[in-house]
Write a protein that holds these residues in place. Structure first.
Motif, mmCIF file in Angstrom:
data_model
loop_
_atom_site.group_PDB
_atom_site.id
_atom_site.type_symbol
_atom_site.label_atom_id
_atom_site.label_comp_id
_atom_site.label_asym_id
_atom_site.label_seq_id
_atom_site.Cartn_x
_atom_site.Cartn_y
_atom_site.Cartn_z
ATOM 1 N N PHE A 106 13.644 5.146 2.244
ATOM 2 C CA PHE A 106 13.054 5.671 3.374
ATOM 3 C C PHE A 106 13.536 6.694 3.614
ATOM 4 O O PHE A 106 12.530 7.913 3.691
ATOM 5 C CB PHE A 106 12.533 4.675 4.081
ATOM 6 N N ASP A 181 12.555 -3.064 -0.639
ATOM 7 C CA ASP A 181 11.284 -2.068 0.123
ATOM 8 C C ASP A 181 10.710 -3.369 1.506
ATOM 9 O O ASP A 181 10.718 -4.556 1.157
ATOM 10 C CB ASP A 181 9.875 -2.389 -0.891
ATOM 11 N N ALA A 204 4.905 6.290 8.932
ATOM 12 C CA ALA A 204 4.785 7.328 7.255
ATOM 13 C C ALA A 204 3.579 7.620 7.480
ATOM 14 O O ALA A 204 3.217 8.774 6.849
ATOM 15 C CB ALA A 204 4.185 5.362 6.360
ATOM 16 N N TYR A 260 2.093 2.755 1.129
ATOM 17 C CA TYR A 260 2.719 2.706 2.523
ATOM 18 C C TYR A 260 2.316 3.100 4.133
ATOM 19 O O TYR A 260 1.818 2.650 4.958
ATOM 20 C CB TYR A 260 4.569 3.442 2.775
ATOM 21 N N THR A 264 0.303 -3.529 5.684
ATOM 22 C CA THR A 264 1.229 -4.838 4.871
ATOM 23 C C THR A 264 0.066 -5.791 4.977
ATOM 24 O O THR A 264 1.070 -6.614 3.426
ATOM 25 C CB THR A 264 2.512 -5.807 5.681
ATOM 26 N N TYR A 267 -0.663 -5.509 0.757
ATOM 27 C CA TYR A 267 0.558 -5.715 -0.163
ATOM 28 C C TYR A 267 0.110 -6.494 -0.979
ATOM 29 O O TYR A 267 0.207 -7.493 -0.781
ATOM 30 C CB TYR A 267 1.517 -5.713 0.319
ATOM 31 N N SER A 276 5.502 1.878 -8.172
ATOM 32 C CA SER A 276 6.655 2.149 -7.556
ATOM 33 C C SER A 276 7.921 2.516 -8.463
ATOM 34 O O SER A 276 8.281 3.385 -8.278
ATOM 35 C CB SER A 276 7.594 0.509 -6.903
#
Length: 324
Positions: A106, A181, A204, A260, A264, A267, A276
């Motif tokens: 990151f 991740d 983010a 991002y 979450t 996801y 990714s």
């Protein structure tokens, strides 16, 4: 039952692309290995060429060599573990190793966002203010911009990483990804992760949105200036360069935004693995080609470096009589 009373997980299992058949895994391994080798080779070649050729000692190539250096480490953080997942039945990583991996990943991702904005700003100054370019983008300013990009990338993620070290993992220990991740790691924590999620989500948003806006605004001014150029050839050449750069910017920002800049809870790990791949494998592979190897100055510099090296080798073996 209190999570702290349960046994702690010592390592994680990276599932990677475990649903592939053996022949599919071999094809994926071959493709990713080739992509990794090409990415490292292309970026290393660009760094060496810029360093060897004094004609490329300009702000643009200074930033591009920094960018290439960053791309080498960006892919190296994730690719070795990904490649090993195709060859062995069980790919493991320690909890501390996992935290270090996503911290470095990151940090480099943030640094990439910063450099994309800096390079767009550099092109904006070069095209919109050509007479003041050498003054506005002097060595001191370029050094500060480069150092600022690196430092902000690595310092910005420290609060999140420090909070992550306080998590307690008591099982299960399987990460449905090819690297550590943040979302799948948070999903395995036996402690509350709401604060870390809020920190990461806010960070983010700020980094991706600000760097993207800086990049887009710079290119809007660039395109506006190009449209006023009297030379048709110059406009076509500039538009070709901008279109190539914007292609990489679009691929990178669309994939990282999808990954991002969302809660979450939304996801879906199986789909996220495929997304990714774009910013971990495809984008680093395309960047040296689009930003550098399509550039006429870089190709000519590379040709000069290769020719001088070949001549030096011939001189050493006595194939050329340099005294005649």
């Amino acid at each position: 039952m209190d999570a702290r009373n349960q046994s702690a997980v010592a390592e994680f299992i990276l599932l990677g692309f475990n649903s592939l058949q053996r022949w599919q895994a071999f094809l994926f391994f071959t493709f990713f290995l080739l992509a990794y080798a090409l990415t490292i080779t292309a970026n290393a070649t660009i760094i060496a060429t810029v360093w060897k050729d004094s004609r490329l000692h300009t702000p643009m190539y200074f930033f591009l060599s920094n960018f290439s250096f960053m791309e080498i480490w960006y892919t190296t953080v994730t690719m070795p573990k990904m490649l090993s997942s195709f060859m062995v039945e069980r790919t493991t990583i320690s909890v501390s190793g996992c935290i270090i991996q996503f911290y470095v990943f990151f940090c480099l991702g943030t640094t990439e966002c910063m450099f994309l904005g800096v390079m767009a700003y550099d092109r904006y100054i070069a095209i919109c203010y050509p007479l003041r370019y050498s003054t506005l983008m002097n060595k001191k300013v370029c050094t500060r911009l480069a150092v600022g990009s690196w430092v902000s990338g690595f310092i910005g993620h420290l609060p999140l990483t420090i909070s992550t070290t306080q998590f307690f993992f008591c099982g299960p220990n399987k990460i449905n990804h090819f690297f550590c991740d943040l979302a799948p790691v948070l999903n395995l924590s036996c402690t509350d992760t709401s604060v870390s999620e809020m920190i990461f989500f806010t960070f983010a948003w700020v980094i991706i949105l600000c760097s993207f806006l800086l990049t887009m605004v710079s290119y809007c001014y660039i395109i506006s200036t190009i449209c006023r150029m009297p030379s048709t050839t110059g406009r076509q050449r500039a538009f070709s360069t901008c279109a190539s750069h914007l292609t990489v910017v679009t691929i990178f920002y669309s994939s990282v935004t999808f990954m991002y800049v969302r809660p979450t809870v939304r996801y879906t790990f199986q789909a996220d693995k495929m997304v990714s791949v774009f910013y971990c494998v495809v984008t680093p592979l395309l960047n040296p080609v689009i930003y550098n190897l399509r550039n006429k100055e870089v190709k000519e510099a590379l040709r000069r470096v290769l020719c001088s090296r070949r001549s030096l080798n011939w001189k050493k073996v006595g194939l050329i009589n340099w005294d005649s």
